[in-house]
Design a protein around this motif. Structure first.
Motif, mmCIF file in Angstrom:
data_model
loop_
_atom_site.group_PDB
_atom_site.id
_atom_site.type_symbol
_atom_site.label_atom_id
_atom_site.label_comp_id
_atom_site.label_asym_id
_atom_site.label_seq_id
_atom_site.Cartn_x
_atom_site.Cartn_y
_atom_site.Cartn_z
ATOM 1 N N TYR A 184 -0.299 -18.796 22.366
ATOM 2 C CA TYR A 184 -1.604 -19.437 22.131
ATOM 3 C C TYR A 184 -1.789 -20.593 23.096
ATOM 4 O O TYR A 184 -0.948 -21.496 23.176
ATOM 5 C CB TYR A 184 -1.684 -19.943 20.692
ATOM 6 N N HIS A 185 -2.858 -20.537 23.840
ATOM 7 C CA HIS A 185 -3.249 -21.653 24.700
ATOM 8 C C HIS A 185 -4.742 -21.540 24.985
ATOM 9 O O HIS A 185 -5.405 -20.581 24.546
ATOM 10 C CB HIS A 185 -2.419 -21.690 25.990
ATOM 11 N N LEU A 186 -5.291 -22.514 25.697
ATOM 12 C CA LEU A 186 -6.729 -22.578 25.934
ATOM 13 C C LEU A 186 -7.272 -21.316 26.602
ATOM 14 O O LEU A 186 -8.417 -20.925 26.359
ATOM 15 C CB LEU A 186 -7.059 -23.816 26.786
ATOM 16 N N GLY A 187 -6.455 -20.661 27.411
ATOM 17 C CA GLY A 187 -6.904 -19.454 28.096
ATOM 18 C C GLY A 187 -6.612 -18.172 27.343
ATOM 19 O O GLY A 187 -6.962 -17.088 27.809
ATOM 20 N N CYS A 241 -11.233 -27.140 14.218
ATOM 21 C CA CYS A 241 -12.153 -26.606 15.216
ATOM 22 C C CYS A 241 -13.457 -27.391 15.157
ATOM 23 O O CYS A 241 -13.854 -27.877 14.097
ATOM 24 C CB CYS A 241 -12.440 -25.128 14.947
ATOM 25 N N PRO A 242 -14.169 -27.511 16.290
ATOM 26 C CA PRO A 242 -15.413 -28.275 16.275
ATOM 27 C C PRO A 242 -16.487 -27.642 15.399
ATOM 28 O O PRO A 242 -17.389 -28.325 14.927
ATOM 29 C CB PRO A 242 -15.842 -28.290 17.753
ATOM 30 N N GLN A 243 -16.394 -26.321 15.146
ATOM 31 C CA GLN A 243 -17.426 -25.649 14.364
ATOM 32 C C GLN A 243 -17.319 -25.955 12.876
ATOM 33 O O GLN A 243 -18.268 -25.805 12.133
ATOM 34 C CB GLN A 243 -17.353 -24.125 14.570
ATOM 35 N N HIS A 244 -16.155 -26.354 12.406
ATOM 36 C CA HIS A 244 -15.957 -26.609 10.979
ATOM 37 C C HIS A 244 -14.765 -27.533 10.801
ATOM 38 O O HIS A 244 -14.069 -27.870 11.743
ATOM 39 C CB HIS A 244 -15.744 -25.300 10.216
ATOM 40 N N TRP A 255 -5.163 -29.992 22.900
ATOM 41 C CA TRP A 255 -6.125 -28.988 22.431
ATOM 42 C C TRP A 255 -5.446 -27.996 21.494
ATOM 43 O O TRP A 255 -5.985 -27.650 20.438
ATOM 44 C CB TRP A 255 -6.735 -28.252 23.626
ATOM 45 N N ALA A 256 -4.250 -27.548 21.848
ATOM 46 C CA ALA A 256 -3.562 -26.539 21.037
ATOM 47 C C ALA A 256 -3.281 -27.041 19.632
ATOM 48 O O ALA A 256 -3.336 -26.264 18.670
ATOM 49 C CB ALA A 256 -2.273 -26.110 21.716
ATOM 50 N N ARG A 289 -16.857 -29.063 25.235
ATOM 51 C CA ARG A 289 -16.778 -28.748 26.659
ATOM 52 C C ARG A 289 -15.670 -27.733 26.943
ATOM 53 O O ARG A 289 -15.857 -26.788 27.724
ATOM 54 C CB ARG A 289 -16.543 -30.016 27.477
ATOM 55 N N LEU A 290 -14.523 -27.921 26.319
ATOM 56 C CA LEU A 290 -13.421 -26.980 26.512
ATOM 57 C C LEU A 290 -13.760 -25.614 25.930
ATOM 58 O O LEU A 290 -13.431 -24.576 26.514
ATOM 59 C CB LEU A 290 -12.145 -27.533 25.875
ATOM 60 N N ASP A 291 -14.436 -25.619 24.800
ATOM 61 C CA ASP A 291 -14.838 -24.371 24.165
ATOM 62 C C ASP A 291 -15.820 -23.610 25.045
ATOM 63 O O ASP A 291 -15.748 -22.378 25.171
ATOM 64 C CB ASP A 291 -15.469 -24.672 22.801
#
Length: 299
Positions: free
Chosen positions: A175-178, A243-246, A237-238, A282-284
């Motif tokens: 699991y990572h940003l990519g 999460c920003p959505q909830h 981030w990991a 921004r990362l999302d």
């Protein structure tokens, strides 16, 4: 008031009580292969323990047991400072072979008990047989908890039919940003069952996206904003708490490998980076998660 460092909690299991750990631990993949001097690897792990990075993850696969020997040397005289994780090959995960494999890991580590023992990836031996062996190991005092690794959502749902699955402590996955596929189905399953995820290769160590992530304009602008490196932003981030959505908790512990004291310092400092909603958005946007289930990334 200073921000509290993010932590994850392993639930109670058997006689082991619930336990909270810092959300960054220490990986050992490629240790014990003479890529750097052994004493340097030992010193790095011990420095991580000094900084509170309690979880050390290893496996019988890594350097054919050589990484476990490095960890064992780092643990001498300070076993109580560490939460030790190892993993068994799928073909060693039988009713009796798992017992022998665990005993081999314990001998190389020089300890009497593993804090967590994982099936390294799904294999041909029935999972109920593996879990039976894990329960025996726990009853014998050789492990405190058990879990799985590289299980996709289908594997996890199938696992639920087994009575011993109630004691599964974690799923260790890439699991990572990519590589965000687990956010579609694996992470929600883990959240529903109140279990932490262990994230290996959180800096894309095993993937082709590493250079793209570390050179990303967005990642580096956010790094400059926080006075951090791009790699530290990927770690922060990991392990972000939600999460920003909830606001649903998302307990993730990242286990990057480090072979130098400076790299260990940098990893530990990522615990203090507090990414705000704008950073996460921004990362999302730059590296969006898939919307539909995808095959589990494995390296």
């Amino acid at each position: 008031m200073p921000r509290q460092r993010p932590r994850i909690e392993f639930p109670a299991s058997g006689d082991a009580p619930a336990l909270a750990l810092p959300a960054i631990g220490q990986g050992t993949w490629y240790m014990g292969e003479n890529r750097v001097p052994r004493r340097q690897e030992v010193a790095a792990l011990q420095h991580g323990l000094d900084l509170g990075l309690e979880l050390i993850d290893t496996a019988e696969m890594y350097a054919d047991g050589g990484a476990e020997e490095v960890v064992g040397e780092a643990l001498r005289g300070r076993r109580d400072d560490a939460f030790v994780v190892s993993k068994v090959y799928p073909w060693n995960a039988g009713r009796d072979s798992a017992i022998a494999a665990c005993e081999g890991s314990l001998a190389r580590l020089g300890i009497e008990t593993l804090d967590l023992y994982l099936l390294h990836w799904p294999g041909g031996i029935p999972l109920d047989e593996t879990f039976e062996a894990f329960e025996r190991l726990r009853d014998q005092g050789k492990i405190r908890r058990f879990g799985v690794s590289n299980f996709d959502a289908g594997n996890l749902r199938a696992m639920e039919a087994l009575p011993a699955a109630a004691d599964c402590a974690t799923d260790q996955v890439l699991y990572h940003l990519g590589s965000r596929g687990i956010e579609v189905d694996v992470l929600p399953w883990m959240q529903d069952h109140h279990l932490p995820v262990m994230a290996y290769c959180p800096l894309a160590q095993g993937g082709r996206l590493r250079a793209k992530l570390l050179s990303s304009t967005v990642v580096n602008e956010i790094a400059d904003k926080h006075g951090a490196s791009a790699a530290q932003i990927l770690l922060a981030w990991a392990i972000r708490p939600a999460c920003p959505q909830h606001e649903r908790p998302r307990p993730v512990i990242a286990i990057p490998k480090a072979s130098t004291l400076a790299h260990v310092d940098a990893n530990a400092a990522a615990l203090d980076i507090d990414l705000d909603a704008d950073d996460l958005t921004r990362l999302d946007n730059a590296f969006p998660a898939p919307r539909e289930p995808v095959s589990l990334d494995i390296v």
